[in-house]
Design an enzyme around this catalytic site. Structure first.
Site, PDB file in Angstrom:
ATOM      1  N   GLY A   8     -33.713 -35.252 -88.015  1.00  0.00           N
ATOM      2  CA  GLY A   8     -33.725 -34.124 -87.068  1.00  0.00           C
ATOM      3  C   GLY A   8     -32.695 -33.084 -87.478  1.00  0.00           C
ATOM      4  N   ASP A  33     -35.950 -33.784 -92.028  1.00  0.00           N
ATOM      5  CA  ASP A  33     -36.786 -33.291 -90.927  1.00  0.00           C
ATOM      6  C   ASP A  33     -38.229 -33.236 -91.400  1.00  0.00           C
ATOM      7  OD1 ASP A  33     -35.801 -31.443 -88.213  1.00  0.00           O
ATOM      8  OD2 ASP A  33     -37.918 -31.408 -88.793  1.00  0.00           O
ATOM      9  N   ALA A 160     -21.711 -27.549 -77.088  1.00  0.00           N
ATOM     10  CA  ALA A 160     -22.478 -26.510 -76.396  1.00  0.00           C
ATOM     11  C   ALA A 160     -22.848 -25.455 -77.433  1.00  0.00           C
ATOM     12  CB  ALA A 160     -21.647 -25.901 -75.269  1.00  0.00           C
ATOM     13  N   GLU A 161     -24.017 -24.877 -77.309  1.00  0.00           N
ATOM     14  CA  GLU A 161     -24.428 -23.847 -78.268  1.00  0.00           C
ATOM     15  C   GLU A 161     -23.549 -22.616 -78.122  1.00  0.00           C
ATOM     16  OE1 GLU A 161     -28.703 -23.302 -78.377  1.00  0.00           O
ATOM     17  OE2 GLU A 161     -28.956 -25.451 -78.045  1.00  0.00           O
ATOM     18  N   ALA A 219     -22.695 -36.372 -67.470  1.00  0.00           N
ATOM     19  CA  ALA A 219     -21.859 -35.203 -67.806  1.00  0.00           C
ATOM     20  C   ALA A 219     -22.666 -33.914 -67.637  1.00  0.00           C
ATOM     21  CB  ALA A 219     -21.330 -35.320 -69.237  1.00  0.00           C
ATOM     22  N   CYS A 272     -30.935 -28.298 -72.371  1.00  0.00           N
ATOM     23  CA  CYS A 272     -30.412 -29.590 -71.911  1.00  0.00           C
ATOM     24  C   CYS A 272     -30.362 -29.791 -70.398  1.00  0.00           C
ATOM     25  CB  CYS A 272     -29.012 -29.803 -72.479  1.00  0.00           C
ATOM     26  SG  CYS A 272     -29.033 -29.994 -74.260  1.00  0.00           S
ATOM     27  N   PHE A 273     -29.739 -28.860 -69.665  1.00  0.00           N
ATOM     28  CA  PHE A 273     -29.412 -29.153 -68.264  1.00  0.00           C
ATOM     29  C   PHE A 273     -30.637 -29.547 -67.442  1.00  0.00           C
ATOM     30  CE2 PHE A 273     -25.209 -26.544 -68.041  1.00  0.00           C
ATOM     31  CZ  PHE A 273     -24.559 -27.573 -68.700  1.00  0.00           C
ATOM     32  N   ARG A 342     -34.532 -21.449 -75.253  1.00  0.00           N
ATOM     33  CA  ARG A 342     -35.148 -22.544 -74.502  1.00  0.00           C
ATOM     34  C   ARG A 342     -34.644 -22.534 -73.054  1.00  0.00           C
ATOM     35  NH1 ARG A 342     -34.167 -27.468 -78.617  1.00  0.00           N
ATOM     36  NH2 ARG A 342     -32.184 -26.365 -78.840  1.00  0.00           N
TER      37      ARG A 342
HETATM   38  P1  NAD Z   1     -34.296 -29.451 -81.931  1.00  0.00           P
HETATM   39  O1  NAD Z   1     -35.660 -29.347 -81.400  1.00  0.00           O
HETATM   40  O2  NAD Z   1     -33.538 -28.229 -82.310  1.00  0.00           O
HETATM   41  O3  NAD Z   1     -34.305 -30.396 -83.248  1.00  0.00           O
HETATM   42  C1  NAD Z   1     -34.985 -31.606 -83.337  1.00  0.00           C
HETATM   43  C2  NAD Z   1     -35.563 -31.723 -84.739  1.00  0.00           C
HETATM   44  O4  NAD Z   1     -36.102 -33.046 -84.917  1.00  0.00           O
HETATM   45  C3  NAD Z   1     -36.711 -30.756 -85.031  1.00  0.00           C
HETATM   46  O5  NAD Z   1     -36.386 -29.950 -86.155  1.00  0.00           O
HETATM   47  C4  NAD Z   1     -37.913 -31.674 -85.320  1.00  0.00           C
HETATM   48  O6  NAD Z   1     -38.774 -31.160 -86.329  1.00  0.00           O
HETATM   49  C5  NAD Z   1     -37.224 -32.932 -85.782  1.00  0.00           C
HETATM   50  N1  NAD Z   1     -38.038 -34.143 -85.671  1.00  0.00           N
HETATM   51  C6  NAD Z   1     -38.748 -34.575 -84.592  1.00  0.00           C
HETATM   52  N2  NAD Z   1     -39.325 -35.760 -84.882  1.00  0.00           N
HETATM   53  C7  NAD Z   1     -38.983 -36.077 -86.145  1.00  0.00           C
HETATM   54  C8  NAD Z   1     -39.268 -37.192 -86.999  1.00  0.00           C
HETATM   55  N3  NAD Z   1     -40.010 -38.224 -86.572  1.00  0.00           N
HETATM   56  N4  NAD Z   1     -38.771 -37.184 -88.270  1.00  0.00           N
HETATM   57  C9  NAD Z   1     -38.006 -36.147 -88.692  1.00  0.00           C
HETATM   58  N5  NAD Z   1     -37.698 -35.071 -87.933  1.00  0.00           N
HETATM   59  C10 NAD Z   1     -38.176 -35.048 -86.669  1.00  0.00           C
HETATM   60  O7  NAD Z   1     -33.461 -30.294 -80.864  1.00  0.00           O
HETATM   61  P2  NAD Z   1     -31.881 -30.234 -80.593  1.00  0.00           P
HETATM   62  O8  NAD Z   1     -31.546 -29.093 -79.713  1.00  0.00           O
HETATM   63  O9  NAD Z   1     -31.164 -30.417 -81.882  1.00  0.00           O
HETATM   64  O10 NAD Z   1     -31.720 -31.542 -79.697  1.00  0.00           O
HETATM   65  C11 NAD Z   1     -31.840 -32.832 -80.276  1.00  0.00           C
HETATM   66  C12 NAD Z   1     -31.365 -33.841 -79.247  1.00  0.00           C
HETATM   67  O11 NAD Z   1     -29.966 -33.626 -78.962  1.00  0.00           O
HETATM   68  C13 NAD Z   1     -32.059 -33.770 -77.883  1.00  0.00           C
HETATM   69  O12 NAD Z   1     -32.178 -35.076 -77.382  1.00  0.00           O
HETATM   70  C14 NAD Z   1     -31.095 -32.979 -77.030  1.00  0.00           C
HETATM   71  O13 NAD Z   1     -31.202 -33.303 -75.673  1.00  0.00           O
HETATM   72  C15 NAD Z   1     -29.756 -33.439 -77.569  1.00  0.00           C
HETATM   73  N6  NAD Z   1     -28.656 -32.464 -77.386  1.00  0.00           N
HETATM   74  C16 NAD Z   1     -28.865 -31.130 -77.594  1.00  0.00           C
HETATM   75  C17 NAD Z   1     -27.804 -30.237 -77.469  1.00  0.00           C
HETATM   76  C18 NAD Z   1     -28.010 -28.759 -77.686  1.00  0.00           C
HETATM   77  O14 NAD Z   1     -27.089 -27.994 -77.393  1.00  0.00           O
HETATM   78  N7  NAD Z   1     -29.132 -28.297 -78.183  1.00  0.00           N
HETATM   79  C19 NAD Z   1     -26.534 -30.711 -77.158  1.00  0.00           C
HETATM   80  C20 NAD Z   1     -26.351 -32.081 -76.967  1.00  0.00           C
HETATM   81  C21 NAD Z   1     -27.431 -32.950 -77.094  1.00  0.00           C
HETATM   82  C1  UDX Z   2     -24.705 -27.885 -72.395  1.00  0.00           C
HETATM   83  C2  UDX Z   2     -23.393 -28.684 -72.210  1.00  0.00           C
HETATM   84  O1  UDX Z   2     -22.329 -27.783 -71.902  1.00  0.00           O
HETATM   85  C3  UDX Z   2     -23.071 -29.459 -73.472  1.00  0.00           C
HETATM   86  O2  UDX Z   2     -21.923 -30.273 -73.267  1.00  0.00           O
HETATM   87  C4  UDX Z   2     -24.259 -30.336 -73.818  1.00  0.00           C
HETATM   88  O3  UDX Z   2     -23.996 -31.056 -75.006  1.00  0.00           O
HETATM   89  C5  UDX Z   2     -25.518 -29.509 -73.977  1.00  0.00           C
HETATM   90  O4  UDX Z   2     -25.755 -28.762 -72.775  1.00  0.00           O
HETATM   91  P1  UDX Z   2     -25.364 -25.623 -73.590  1.00  0.00           P
HETATM   92  O5  UDX Z   2     -26.602 -25.744 -72.788  1.00  0.00           O
HETATM   93  O6  UDX Z   2     -25.471 -25.385 -75.050  1.00  0.00           O
HETATM   94  O7  UDX Z   2     -24.459 -26.938 -73.412  1.00  0.00           O
HETATM   95  O8  UDX Z   2     -24.459 -24.427 -72.990  1.00  0.00           O
HETATM   96  P2  UDX Z   2     -23.530 -24.301 -71.691  1.00  0.00           P
HETATM   97  O9  UDX Z   2     -22.321 -23.567 -72.086  1.00  0.00           O
HETATM   98  O10 UDX Z   2     -23.325 -25.577 -71.005  1.00  0.00           O
HETATM   99  O11 UDX Z   2     -24.379 -23.322 -70.757  1.00  0.00           O
HETATM  100  C6  UDX Z   2     -25.595 -23.744 -70.156  1.00  0.00           C
HETATM  101  C7  UDX Z   2     -26.104 -22.667 -69.236  1.00  0.00           C
HETATM  102  O12 UDX Z   2     -25.267 -22.544 -68.088  1.00  0.00           O
HETATM  103  C8  UDX Z   2     -26.144 -21.276 -69.869  1.00  0.00           C
HETATM  104  O13 UDX Z   2     -27.306 -20.601 -69.458  1.00  0.00           O
HETATM  105  C9  UDX Z   2     -24.913 -20.600 -69.304  1.00  0.00           C
HETATM  106  O14 UDX Z   2     -25.008 -19.218 -69.283  1.00  0.00           O
HETATM  107  C10 UDX Z   2     -24.879 -21.187 -67.912  1.00  0.00           C
HETATM  108  N1  UDX Z   2     -23.545 -21.168 -67.286  1.00  0.00           N
HETATM  109  C11 UDX Z   2     -22.525 -21.843 -67.867  1.00  0.00           C
HETATM  110  C12 UDX Z   2     -23.358 -20.483 -66.103  1.00  0.00           C
HETATM  111  O15 UDX Z   2     -24.281 -19.873 -65.556  1.00  0.00           O
HETATM  112  N2  UDX Z   2     -22.110 -20.490 -65.514  1.00  0.00           N
HETATM  113  C13 UDX Z   2     -21.057 -21.174 -66.061  1.00  0.00           C
HETATM  114  O16 UDX Z   2     -19.963 -21.145 -65.478  1.00  0.00           O
HETATM  115  C14 UDX Z   2     -21.268 -21.862 -67.278  1.00  0.00           C
END
Ligand code: NAD
Ligand code: UDX
Length: 480
Positions: A8, A33, A160-161, A219, A272-273, A342
């Site tokens: 991934g 991937d 967090a992104e 969390a 995520c949320f 997203r």
């Molecule tokens: P994403 O969609 O950006 O990436 C997932 C990747 O996995 C994709 O590129 C997809 O093609 C690949 N994939 C799917 N099935 C596969 C397989 N069988 N073999 C190889 N590749 C495969 O997702 P993401 O945002 O990176 O999130 C991944 C996980 O992490 C989720 O469970 C999410 O909840 C968690 N997470 C996300 C964040 C965030 O900020 N985005 C933070 C913490 C945790």
């Molecule tokens: C979240 C968690 O923070 C992170 O720990 C987890 O791993 C993934 O999910 P992310 O979704 O990337 O991270 O961004 P975050 O900073 O948490 O913001 C989420 C949303 O809440 C955004 O739309 C942001 O604008 C909003 N937000 C955040 C508010 O509206 N008010 C705040 O005070 C903080």
């Protein structure tokens, strides 16, 4: 040399593995991937995701100890530690649709590991998964094993992104859950040794598998609940003349509560949320805990209410119709410093305005026109989560244009809506924007980034979430 493979190459897999490679030159990291276009982008000058600081880290390790590949099988076979960081979206069909996590991608990754593994492996859950997933994964692996031993660890990611690289370099904590057996603890120690290269040992918390899995969902639920709490207060502030920023400041000064994550907004977005709370709701229901499920469901419902409330403010204040009116939408990403859309609240707000036949001109520094088009044309699920303010209208596309800057978006507009708190929106020339707009000129700040008084002085009729209302809006209907 320790060999790590990550399945991934997304928002989590890419940055997380880049940081491990950067901090551990003696570890070889390969991110695999099934998406060839994603892997090609990781190997190019234009990485598939925008994240401050990511380019430098990737460039310094790529093709040294950090590799991106589509050869999933070969690299799984070759590695001792396999992170699985595939997407775990909300199920859209069948049992648990609209709530449960869809583990299709996870299961297929697990089956692939079982299929190709010829030596013992540590399999690390990096994706956010329902509590007890490790048990299911263990079953898939052991029932398909060819005499190989698998240890499953839970190592949820908290980045967090927009701040991912800082979060990864200096995390509040790293969580590792494992089986309480000698082999389980050996696997925990092996993963801990990787993180210990740059993270103080007392910040690497080890615990049982189920606690680690549930801690991640908890969390995210707590974080989102803070936002829904302050957003619920913002509605009451508007009704009473209190200012949500002042209320949040006063509340946050209590060290038991803390000041962070109390910014009222048009609603939380991101991948995520909502997904993780709905997943938590489903797990509670499955465990016979409807009261607990309802408690957490309310966090998502307040978020939907906040978005709908924002749309109502816009439409009600503009003489109860935005039909044919140009509305500038500044920002489309779910937060600043990312191109990720997203679950961005901008989607629901735009759909709400399009439902009232507005003409939208959208500007975001990181989101492409194609992405906006896709987001506004995709049907969202609406089981017990009626986020949709209007059904997707196939003709709506014609009513949306992408502007190349904020001034172009606002030219000739009746109203401006801020949807993302990009820094550049704080320093725009608002007099110039006002001069180019239809009058009365309306301004709706969904992120509380502008100086309300300064804009009112220019002549705008201003709405800013949770701030004392403009006299224009005082007697208009506010509820969603
Ligand atoms: P994403 O969609 O950006 O990436 C997932 C990747 O996995 C994709 O590129 C997809 O093609 C690949 N994939 C799917 N099935 C596969 C397989 N069988 N073999 C190889 N590749 C495969 O997702 P993401 O945002 O990176 O999130 C991944 C996980 O992490 C989720 O469970 C999410 O909840 C968690 N997470 C996300 C964040 C965030 O900020 N985005 C933070 C913490 C945790
Ligand atoms: C979240 C968690 O923070 C992170 O720990 C987890 O791993 C993934 O999910 P992310 O979704 O990337 O991270 O961004 P975050 O900073 O948490 O913001 C989420 C949303 O809440 C955004 O739309 C942001 O604008 C909003 N937000 C955040 C508010 O509206 N008010 C705040 O005070 C903080």
């Amino acid at each position: 040399m320790v060999k790590i493979c990550c399945i991934g190459a997304g928002y989590v897999g890419g940055p997380t593995m880049a940081m491990i490679a950067y901090k551990c030159p003696d570890v070889q990291v390969v991110v695999v991937d099934i998406s060839a276009s994603r892997i090609n982008a990781w190997n190019s000058d234009h990485l598939p995701i925008f994240e401050p600081g990511l380019d430098d880290v990737v460039k310094s390790c790529r093709n040294k100890n950090l590799f991106f590949s589509t050869d999933v099988e070969a690299h799984i076979a070759d590695s001792e530690i396999i992170f699985v960081s595939v997407n775990t979206p909300t199920k859209t069909r069948g049992l648990g649709a609209g709530k449960a996590a869809d583990l299709t991608y996870w299961e297929s990754a697990a089956r692939m590991i079982a299929d190709v593994a010829k030596t013992d492996k540590i399999v690390v859950e990096k994706s956010t998964v329902p509590v007890k997933t490790a048990e299911a994964i263990e079953k898939i692996l052991t029932h398909n094993s060819k005499g190989v031993n698998f240890q499953i660890l839970s190592n949820p990611e908290f980045l967090a992104e927009g701040t991912a690289m800082d979060d990864l370099a200096k995390p509040d904590r790293v969580l590792i859950g494992g089986r309480e057996t000698p082999q389980g603890q050996k696997a925990v120690a092996a993963l801990k040794a990787v993180y210990a290269k740059w993270i103080p040992e007392n910040q690497i918390i080890t615990m049982n598998l189920w606690s680690a899995e549930l801690s991640k969902l908890a969390a995210n639920a707590f974080l989102a609940q803070r936002i829904s709490s302050i957003n619920a207060m913002s509605a009451l502030c508007e009704a009473t003349g209190a200012d949500v920023t002042e209320v949040a400041y006063a509340v946050g000064k209590d060290t038991r509560i803390g000041s962070r994550f109390l910014n009222a907004s048009v609603g939380f977005g991101g991948s995520c949320f909502q997904k993780d709370i709905l997943n938590l709701v489903y797990i509670c229901e499955c465990n016979g805990l409807p009261e607990v499920a309802n408690y957490w469901r309310q966090v998502v419902q307040i978020n939907d209410y906040q978005k709908a409330r924002f749309v109502n403010r816009v439409v009600a204040s503009m003489f109860n119709t935005v039909s044919g009116k140009k509305i500038a939408v500044l920002g489309f990403a779910f937060k600043k410093d990312t191109g990720d859309t997203r679950e961005t609240p901008a989607i629901d707000v735009c759909l709400g305005l399009l439902g009232d036949k507005a003409q939208l001109s959208i500007y975001d520094p990181q989101v492409t026109e194609d992405q906006i088009g896709r987001d506004l044309a995709t049907n969202k699920f609406d089981w017990d989560h009626p986020a949709h303010l209007v059904p997707t209208d196939p003709t709506a596309k014609k009513s949306v244009t992408k502007a190349s800057n904020a001034y172009e978006a606002a030219k000739g507009a009746h109203g401006v809506c801020i949807m993302t708190e990009w820094d550049e929106f704080k320093t725009l020339d608002y007099q110039k924007i006002y001069d180019g707009m239809e009058k009365p000129a309306f301004f709706y700040d969904g992120r509380n980034v502008i100086n309300v008084e300064a804009l009112r002085k220019i002549g705008f009729i201003v709405y800013s979430v949770g701030k004392p209302l403009d006299p224009w809006m005082k007697d208009l209907p506010a509820a969603a």
